[in-house]
Write an enzyme that holds these catalytic residues in place. Structure first.
Site, PDB file in Angstrom:
ATOM      1  N   CYS A 151       0.832  -1.019  -0.044  1.00 49.14           N
ATOM      2  CA  CYS A 151       0.030   0.158  -0.104  1.00 49.14           C
ATOM      3  C   CYS A 151       0.652   1.357   0.088  1.00 49.14           C
ATOM      4  CB  CYS A 151      -0.966   0.157   1.249  1.00 49.14           C
ATOM      5  SG  CYS A 151      -0.195  -0.215   2.688  1.00 49.14           S
TER       6      CYS A 151
HETATM    7  O1  LIG Z   1      -1.637   2.519   5.448  1.00 50.95           O
HETATM    8  C1  LIG Z   1      -2.609   2.929   4.588  1.00 50.95           C
HETATM    9  C2  LIG Z   1      -1.818   3.048   3.061  1.00 50.95           C
HETATM   10  O2  LIG Z   1      -0.777   3.759   3.253  1.00 50.95           O
HETATM   11  C3  LIG Z   1      -3.051   3.439   2.038  1.00 50.95           C
HETATM   12  O3  LIG Z   1      -2.271   3.167   0.690  1.00 50.95           O
HETATM   13  C4  LIG Z   1      -3.183   5.110   2.031  1.00 50.95           C
HETATM   14  O4  LIG Z   1      -4.052   5.391   3.016  1.00 50.95           O
HETATM   15  P1  LIG Z   1      -4.835   6.628   3.280  1.00 50.95           P
HETATM   16  O5  LIG Z   1      -5.366   7.023   1.965  1.00 50.95           O
HETATM   17  O6  LIG Z   1      -5.877   6.743   4.271  1.00 50.95           O
HETATM   18  O7  LIG Z   1      -3.752   7.564   3.643  1.00 50.95           O
END
Ligand SMILES: O=C[C@H](O)[C@H](O)COP(=O)(O)O
Length: 151
Positions: free
Chosen positions: A68
């Site tokens: 992520c």
């Molecule tokens: O941990 C969350 C991840 O980094 C995600 O890609 C982004 O989350 P957000 O859009 O809530 O910052």
């Protein structure tokens, strides 16, 4: 070894690179891709991470690589699945110890944190590690598992 992969749209491009690497690795028999497949898919990271982690818990995948933006959301999500141990790792030592000390099945990374070549190197190293159930670490991991079963 079967490896599940998943990413949200922040991590999809890195996930694609890592999935391609895994598919070309002789140590990996199958790659199960739980999506997303392009950055137009805005499904939230928990949905993707949980699907992959549940596959590990069911025994359909031996390991998982989840991506992520930071790796944190995927890690938090995957650790909610009973029997699954996930870690964020952006360095070699953490990736190594996540398996040798913690018997983690899941490696998470952040596409906004790590570059593709280091990520690829960490995955390559990570595939080569295994947990020693006769090690001193085993009792510590068992403590976590026992706690999980109590709750
Ligand atoms: O941990 C969350 C991840 O980094 C995600 O890609 C982004 O989350 P957000 O859009 O809530 O910052």
């Amino acid at each position: 070894m079967t490896v599940a992969v998943a990413a949200d749209n922040a991590g999809v491009e890195l996930k694609k690179l890592l999935a391609e690497q895994l598919e070309g690795d002789s140590r990996v028999g199958e790659v199960l891709d739980y999506g997303v497949h392009d950055d137009s898919d805005d499904r939230a990271y928990p949905r993707l991470g949980l699907a992959a982690a549940e596959a590990v818990a069911r025994g359909e995948a031996d390991r998982a690589v989840l991506v992520c933006g930071t790796g944190i959301g995927m890690c938090v999500s995957a650790n909610k699945v009973e029997g699954v141990r996930a870690t964020v790792a952006h360095d070699s030592y953490s990736a190594e110890r996540s398996i040798k000390s913690n018997d983690c099945q899941v490696l998470t990374m952040g596409a906004r944190v790590i570059g593709p070549e280091l990520a690829r190197r960490l995955v390559d190293e990570w595939l080569g590690y295994s947990f020693d159930p006769s090690s001193a670490s085993a009792a510590k991991v068992a403590y976590i598992t026992d706690y999980e079963h109590q709750s």
